[in-house]
Scaffold this motif. Structure first.
Motif, PDB file in Angstrom:
ATOM      1  N   SER A  83       0.966  -1.311   0.217  1.00 62.70           N
ATOM      2  CA  SER A  83       0.119  -0.089  -0.040  1.00 62.70           C
ATOM      3  C   SER A  83       0.822   1.284  -0.232  1.00 62.70           C
ATOM      4  N   ARG A  88       1.270   1.967  -5.517  1.00 59.70           N
ATOM      5  CA  ARG A  88       1.063   3.508  -5.892  1.00 59.70           C
ATOM      6  C   ARG A  88       1.880   3.583  -7.237  1.00 59.70           C
ATOM      7  N   GLY A  90       0.560   3.017  -9.659  1.00 57.37           N
ATOM      8  CA  GLY A  90      -0.545   3.639 -10.438  1.00 57.37           C
ATOM      9  C   GLY A  90      -0.726   5.056 -10.740  1.00 57.37           C
ATOM     10  N   HIS A  91       0.108   5.692  -9.801  1.00 54.05           N
ATOM     11  CA  HIS A  91       0.255   7.028  -9.688  1.00 54.05           C
ATOM     12  C   HIS A  91       0.761   7.785 -10.959  1.00 54.05           C
ATOM     13  N   VAL A  94      -1.534   8.209 -14.191  1.00 52.15           N
ATOM     14  CA  VAL A  94      -2.697   9.379 -14.347  1.00 52.15           C
ATOM     15  C   VAL A  94      -2.425  10.279 -15.290  1.00 52.15           C
ATOM     16  N   LEU A 113      -6.084  18.176 -14.476  1.00 53.52           N
ATOM     17  CA  LEU A 113      -6.150  17.322 -13.226  1.00 53.52           C
ATOM     18  C   LEU A 113      -6.459  18.250 -12.020  1.00 53.52           C
ATOM     19  N   PHE A 117      -9.295  18.672  -7.981  1.00 51.84           N
ATOM     20  CA  PHE A 117      -9.275  18.521  -6.493  1.00 51.84           C
ATOM     21  C   PHE A 117     -10.458  19.062  -5.694  1.00 51.84           C
ATOM     22  N   LEU A 155      -0.096  15.978 -10.340  1.00 51.11           N
ATOM     23  CA  LEU A 155       0.337  15.449  -9.272  1.00 51.11           C
ATOM     24  C   LEU A 155       1.647  15.578  -8.723  1.00 51.11           C
ATOM     25  N   LEU A 159      -0.790  19.064  -6.721  1.00 54.59           N
ATOM     26  CA  LEU A 159      -1.571  18.356  -6.063  1.00 54.59           C
ATOM     27  C   LEU A 159      -2.200  19.143  -4.840  1.00 54.59           C
ATOM     28  N   PHE A 160      -3.686  19.065  -4.921  1.00 58.17           N
ATOM     29  CA  PHE A 160      -4.593  19.823  -3.968  1.00 58.17           C
ATOM     30  C   PHE A 160      -4.170  21.269  -3.787  1.00 58.17           C
ATOM     31  N   ASN A 183       4.725   9.936  -1.282  1.00 55.65           N
ATOM     32  CA  ASN A 183       4.819   8.371  -1.441  1.00 55.65           C
ATOM     33  C   ASN A 183       6.353   8.073  -0.522  1.00 55.65           C
ATOM     34  N   ARG A 186       5.908   8.703   3.024  1.00 57.78           N
ATOM     35  CA  ARG A 186       4.931   7.532   3.875  1.00 57.78           C
ATOM     36  C   ARG A 186       5.666   6.430   4.183  1.00 57.78           C
TER      37      ARG A 186
HETATM   38  C1  HEM Z   1      -5.828  11.364  -9.866  1.00 52.89           C
HETATM   39  C2  HEM Z   1      -5.635  10.121  -9.184  1.00 52.89           C
HETATM   40  C3  HEM Z   1      -4.717  10.079  -8.079  1.00 52.89           C
HETATM   41  C4  HEM Z   1      -4.571  10.925  -6.910  1.00 52.89           C
HETATM   42  C5  HEM Z   1      -5.043  12.456  -6.872  1.00 52.89           C
HETATM   43  C6  HEM Z   1      -4.045  10.195  -5.757  1.00 52.89           C
HETATM   44  C7  HEM Z   1      -3.714  10.638  -4.535  1.00 52.89           C
HETATM   45  C8  HEM Z   1      -3.216  10.036  -3.642  1.00 52.89           C
HETATM   46  C9  HEM Z   1      -2.807  10.460  -2.385  1.00 52.89           C
HETATM   47  C10 HEM Z   1      -2.926  12.109  -2.142  1.00 52.89           C
HETATM   48  C11 HEM Z   1      -2.571   9.507  -1.483  1.00 52.89           C
HETATM   49  C12 HEM Z   1      -2.026   9.627  -0.117  1.00 52.89           C
HETATM   50  C13 HEM Z   1      -0.656   9.994   0.029  1.00 52.89           C
HETATM   51  C14 HEM Z   1      -0.044  10.028   1.543  1.00 52.89           C
HETATM   52  O1  HEM Z   1      -0.056  10.930   1.984  1.00 52.89           O
HETATM   53  O2  HEM Z   1       0.563   9.068   1.682  1.00 52.89           O
HETATM   54  C15 HEM Z   1      -2.801   8.428  -2.347  1.00 52.89           C
HETATM   55  C16 HEM Z   1      -2.556   7.059  -1.874  1.00 52.89           C
HETATM   56  C17 HEM Z   1      -2.438   5.850  -2.563  1.00 52.89           C
HETATM   57  N1  HEM Z   1      -2.860   5.867  -3.784  1.00 52.89           N
HETATM   58 FE1  HEM Z   1      -3.239   7.203  -4.918  1.00 52.89          FE
HETATM   59  N2  HEM Z   1      -3.950   8.828  -6.368  1.00 52.89           N
HETATM   60  C18 HEM Z   1      -4.580   8.847  -7.577  1.00 52.89           C
HETATM   61  C19 HEM Z   1      -4.435   7.442  -8.157  1.00 52.89           C
HETATM   62  C20 HEM Z   1      -4.114   6.242  -7.809  1.00 52.89           C
HETATM   63  C21 HEM Z   1      -4.091   4.915  -8.784  1.00 52.89           C
HETATM   64  C22 HEM Z   1      -4.356   4.948 -10.091  1.00 52.89           C
HETATM   65  C23 HEM Z   1      -3.541   4.098  -7.983  1.00 52.89           C
HETATM   66  C24 HEM Z   1      -3.209   2.678  -8.232  1.00 52.89           C
HETATM   67  C25 HEM Z   1      -3.638   2.112  -9.249  1.00 52.89           C
HETATM   68  C26 HEM Z   1      -3.169   4.583  -6.536  1.00 52.89           C
HETATM   69  C27 HEM Z   1      -2.930   3.992  -5.287  1.00 52.89           C
HETATM   70  C28 HEM Z   1      -2.907   4.270  -4.299  1.00 52.89           C
HETATM   71  C29 HEM Z   1      -2.509   3.722  -3.233  1.00 52.89           C
HETATM   72  C30 HEM Z   1      -2.326   2.207  -2.976  1.00 52.89           C
HETATM   73  C31 HEM Z   1      -2.332   4.659  -1.916  1.00 52.89           C
HETATM   74  C32 HEM Z   1      -2.236   4.079  -0.358  1.00 52.89           C
HETATM   75  C33 HEM Z   1      -3.554   3.991   0.133  1.00 52.89           C
HETATM   76  C34 HEM Z   1      -3.305   3.362   1.558  1.00 52.89           C
HETATM   77  O3  HEM Z   1      -2.484   3.283   2.107  1.00 52.89           O
HETATM   78  O4  HEM Z   1      -4.433   3.492   2.089  1.00 52.89           O
HETATM   79  N3  HEM Z   1      -3.544   5.827  -6.521  1.00 52.89           N
HETATM   80  N4  HEM Z   1      -3.127   8.575  -3.482  1.00 52.89           N
END
Ligand code: HEM
Length: 333
Positions: A83, A88, A90-91, A94, A113, A117, A155, A159-160, A183, A186
């Motif tokens: 996680s 991540r 996947g980011h 986007v 993008l 937000f 991103l 972001l935000f 990331n 974290r």
């Molecule tokens: C516009 C699209 C996206 C935005 C703006 C976004 C933004 C974020 C943000 C702000 C976090 C929390 C970061 C932190 O403070 O640690 C996060 C966590 C995460 N993101 Fe994204 N994300 C996007 C798309 C994706 C995609 C496409 C995937 C995977 C295919 C993904 C997978 C994850 C995972 C696995 C986490 C950690 C969740 C957790 O630990 O509970 N995200 N994302």
């Protein structure tokens, strides 16, 4: 979109002459939507992410028949390595510019993008003829960003970010975050071991130098290895996110060997540790196999076509719920 799908299925189920209660309708529709989501994930999404070899090695691809890989000893909980870093990846997929496509196939409105937000209204409100359907059409045909070590501007730099008085959060200016930095940070917050440790765990390969050779970063191109060398003092300092994102992709995959291993292990645990996974031959909750889920499930959902017939087909061989399942307050015909 899946919420709409849920309601669409509820409407279709209502037409099936069974003694439904609202709770039963909700649970049955949820069961079907969950199964569809699992099918899309394992049949359409993961093969793109992991490539054929890893899918085969971990037994992840759904088969035409039932599959009973469930084990009460498999722990389905999400691991930190997955996680906080691996998933991540996947980011990097986007895109920075999103669009809406009209029913006739014409683009309606481009949006950056960063304009999404905290702005649910950009998705939900009808403007210039566009709305959720417009986004769904775009998602069907729009291409993702390349899976690599770079993130789009929205991103990485915006972001935000919100810079006018209508900012939803507190009505003031909010500074931007950088998602790749978040990331990495974290991962450190979680105390993740370094990339080299995860790489050894996954591939048995030692990483002794920054060079992209057999003793060093052999899963990296020389350029990426050099960038890591310029960034970190020692190979064992490399963060999992940085090391994984810069690996060479496996054939037919979007990620390299370390992330592929972590993602595959996690999805294998989600499946094998889930007593209610949709393709289990459980006598109570099993779906009938056959045409239940076709390979174009995702396209179908994105097109939001009426599904009453499909749903009926899905449940036509199921027995009516027993009194026990209906519960004490349930109405019977
Ligand atoms: C516009 C699209 C996206 C935005 C703006 C976004 C933004 C974020 C943000 C702000 C976090 C929390 C970061 C932190 O403070 O640690 C996060 C966590 C995460 N993101 Fe994204 N994300 C996007 C798309 C994706 C995609 C496409 C995937 C995977 C295919 C993904 C997978 C994850 C995972 C696995 C986490 C950690 C969740 C957790 O630990 O509970 N995200 N994302």
């Amino acid at each position: 979109m899946f919420m709409r799908r849920h309601n669409q299925i509820v409407d279709a189920l209502k037409d099936v002459p069974l003694p439904w209660t609202s709770e039963l309708l909700y649970q049955e529709a949820k069961r079907i939507v969950t199964a569809e989501l699992q099918h899309i994930t394992y049949n359409e999404f993961l093969p793109r992410v992991l490539g054929p070899t890893i899918m085969r090695q971990h037994g992840l691809k759904p088969t035409k028949l039932y599959n009973d890989s469930y084990s009460g000893f498999v722990d389905p909980r999400t691991t930190s390595g997955f996680s906080v870093a691996a998933y991540r990846f996947g980011h990097s997929l986007v895109r920075n510019i999103h669009n809406q496509i009209g029913p006739g196939g014409k683009p309606i409105k481009e949006l950056l993008l960063q304009d999404h937000f905290d702005r649910l209204d950009t998705h939900m409100k009808k403007f210039a003829g566009g709305n959720t359907e417009g986004f769904a059409r775009w998602m069907k045909i729009g291409r993702n960003s390349k899976a690599d070590r770079t993130f789009v501007d929205g991103l990485q730099n915006n972001l935000f970010r919100c810079e006018n008085s209508s900012c939803p959060r507190g009505g003031g200016v909010t500074k931007a975050f950088d998602l790749s930095a978040l990331n990495i940070q974290r991962g450190r917050d979680h105390g993740l071991p370094s990339y080299t440790k995860w790489r050894y765990f996954c591939t048995d390969k030692m990483t002794l130098t920054f060079k992209s050779n057999a003793l060093g970063l052999s899963d990296h191109n020389p350029l990426e290895a050099k960038i890591l060398e310029n960034t970190y003092k020692h190979v064992d300092d490399i963060d999992l996110f940085s090391g994984g994102m810069t690996e060479k992709r496996l054939p037919g995959a979007l990620v390299g060997p370390t992330f592929a291993c972590l993602i595959a292990k996690q999805f294998s645990n989600y499946k094998r540790g889930d007593r209610f996974f949709y393709d289990r031959p459980d006598p109570v909750m099993a779906f009938t196999r056959g045409n239940n889920f076709d390979t174009n499930e995702l396209k179908k959902i994105l097109t939001i076509i009426p599904t009453a017939l499909t749903i009926e087909h899905k449940i036509q061989h199921r027995r009516p719920p027993s009194k026990l399942e209906l519960g004490p307050g349930a109405q019977e015909e």
